[in-house]
Scaffold this active site. Structure first.
Site, short mmCIF file in Angstrom:
data_model
loop_
_atom_site.label_atom_id
_atom_site.label_comp_id
_atom_site.label_asym_id
_atom_site.label_seq_id
_atom_site.Cartn_x
_atom_site.Cartn_y
_atom_site.Cartn_z
N GLY A 79 -1.96 6.35 -2.53
CA GLY A 79 -3.14 6.15 -3.50
C GLY A 79 -4.14 5.24 -2.71
CG HIS A 80 -3.22 1.04 -2.03
ND1 HIS A 80 -1.84 0.90 -2.52
CD2 HIS A 80 -3.92 0.28 -2.97
CE1 HIS A 80 -1.58 0.26 -3.55
NE2 HIS A 80 -2.86 -0.23 -3.79
N GLY A 128 -9.75 3.55 -7.13
CA GLY A 128 -9.08 4.82 -7.80
C GLY A 128 -9.18 5.02 -9.42
NE ARG A 174 2.43 -4.31 -12.01
CZ ARG A 174 0.89 -4.73 -12.18
NH1 ARG A 174 0.11 -3.68 -12.07
NH2 ARG A 174 0.56 -5.85 -12.33
CG LEU A 227 -1.87 -1.30 1.22
CD1 LEU A 227 -2.67 -1.11 2.69
CD2 LEU A 227 -2.67 -1.32 0.19
CB SER A 279 1.98 2.55 -9.47
OG SER A 279 2.03 1.29 -10.00
CD GLN A 305 -6.18 -8.39 -10.66
OE1 GLN A 305 -7.18 -8.62 -9.94
NE2 GLN A 305 -5.65 -7.25 -10.77
CE LYS A 364 -1.15 4.20 -11.40
NZ LYS A 364 -1.38 2.53 -11.24
CD GLN A 376 -9.46 -2.25 -11.04
OE1 GLN A 376 -8.69 -3.00 -11.06
NE2 GLN A 376 -9.12 -1.40 -10.13
P1 AMP Z 1 -4.04 -2.18 -6.85
O1 AMP Z 1 -3.59 -2.58 -5.35
O2 AMP Z 1 -3.06 -1.63 -7.63
O3 AMP Z 1 -4.81 -3.33 -7.26
O4 AMP Z 1 -4.89 -0.94 -6.43
C1 AMP Z 1 -5.96 -0.95 -5.52
C2 AMP Z 1 -7.02 0.45 -5.66
O5 AMP Z 1 -6.07 1.59 -5.27
C3 AMP Z 1 -7.44 0.39 -7.22
O6 AMP Z 1 -8.75 0.81 -7.06
C4 AMP Z 1 -6.48 1.51 -7.61
O7 AMP Z 1 -7.27 2.29 -8.43
C5 AMP Z 1 -6.30 2.43 -6.51
N1 AMP Z 1 -4.85 3.06 -6.76
C6 AMP Z 1 -3.88 2.58 -6.96
N2 AMP Z 1 -2.99 3.71 -7.12
C7 AMP Z 1 -3.68 4.66 -6.86
C8 AMP Z 1 -3.17 6.05 -7.03
N3 AMP Z 1 -1.96 6.50 -7.27
N4 AMP Z 1 -4.09 7.24 -6.72
C9 AMP Z 1 -5.44 6.64 -6.31
N5 AMP Z 1 -5.75 5.34 -6.39
C10 AMP Z 1 -4.90 4.47 -6.68
#
Ligand code: AMP
Length: 286
Positions: free
Chosen positions: A36-37, A149, A189, A33, A187, A61, A151, A155
């Site tokens: 963003g999370h 998000g 990543r 996390l 991210s 996925q 981002k 999705q």
């Molecule tokens: P993930 O762990 O990458 O699957 O992301 C989980 C959630 O966090 C998803 O709804 C993403 O869109 C959101 N998310 C990831 N990065 C960001 C970011 N930089 N800003 C806002 N939301 C984000």
């Protein structure tokens, strides 16, 4: 804050909350996390009585050759972030808890072109996996609201469509992109990037800024804006464009015209790391 690893524990806790008349928010994540999370969790905690965060790297996925095994993981740190942001329950299931026998024969899949656009072109099974796991999480947690998000804009649009098509009765809340100080969208990543690649990765947010500026200055031809964005990225030697495209924000259908809520989205490889970024056209700002 509680930690649950089984579906039954989550169901029991949410049942108790619902019995008390409390609303439940769900924030689905793959862990590692970042801010963003954190912003999603904080928003859920502000808008719901109780917040569940799922931390699950969902194998369905990921396509063959993608980064399922190497995807970064740090559950202890994730729990600290969840607690700090006001989560009440972290759901951290094993793969076999979510997929008995490590497999599923049943998928949730949108059958029109929506998941075939943008990221779907190079990740053909990605959104089927996302819809399947999000659908399972909705069935397990039964939240009143779920937070995603912007981002991952495709999705978000796909989840909204799935919720509408399958009558989930869950409010989907989109949350703005959180960026590093220099503009790079946060991210999990980003951790793959070498210092040199980290600098090169700025071409994504620079292209977003350029595209936004052109729209703000009155450009309505998507081809002109996309070409300028592609040119900017092409000047970065470490970058390789997967796509830079404009689509309708709801249907994901490609468009040459930049009207309100058109999504301008990109995926760009920086070295071997694939990063995404986007903006939505907001004409009233211009
Ligand atoms: P993930 O762990 O990458 O699957 O992301 C989980 C959630 O966090 C998803 O709804 C993403 O869109 C959101 N998310 C990831 N990065 C960001 C970011 N930089 N800003 C806002 N939301 C984000």
């Amino acid at each position: 804050m509680k930690i649950a690893t089984t579906i039954e524990e989550v169901r029991a806790q949410v049942r108790a909350w619902h019995k008390q008349g409390l609303t439940v928010g769900l924030v689905p994540t793959m862990g590692y996390l970042h801010e963003g999370h954190a912003s999603l969790i904080k928003t859920s905690a502000a808008r719901c009585d109780r917040t569940v965060v799922s931390v699950f790297v969902n194998p369905t996925q990921f396509g063959p050759g993608e980064d399922l095994e190497s995807y970064p993981r740090d559950f202890e740190r994730d729990c600290a972030v969840c607690e700090k942001m006001g989560a009440d329950l972290v759901f951290h299931p094993a793969v076999t808890e979510m997929y008995p026998g490590g497999q599923t024969a049943t998928y949730v899949e949108i059958l029109d072109d929506m998941p075939k656009q943008l990221c779907g072109k190079t990740r053909p099974i990605h959104f089927r996996g996302v819809c399947t796991v999000v659908s399972k999480l909705f069935n397990i947690v039964q939240p009143e609201r779920a937070f995603f998000g912007e981002k991952d804009a495709q999705q978000l649009a796909i989840v909204r469509r799935m919720v509408r098509d399958l009558s989930y009765g869950i409010e989907i809340v989109g949350c703005p992109i959180v960026r590093e100080l220099d503009g790079l969208a946060k991210s999990s990543r980003n951790t793959y990037l070498s210092p040199e690649e980290r600098k090169a990765a700025l071409c994504l947010s620079q292209a977003v800024r350029l595209g936004k500026k052109m729209v703000l200055e009155g450009e309505r031809d998507a081809r002109v804006v996309l070409n300028a964005m592609r040119n900017l990225i092409a000047h970065e030697p470490l970058a390789r464009i997967d796509y830079v495209e404009a689509v309708d924000g709801e249907t994901m259908a490609p468009t040459d015209e930049l009207y309100d809520n058109v999504l301008v989205a990109m995926a760009v490889y920086i070295g071997s790391t694939r990063l995404i970024d986007n903006f939505s056209v907001k004409l009233q700002e211009g």
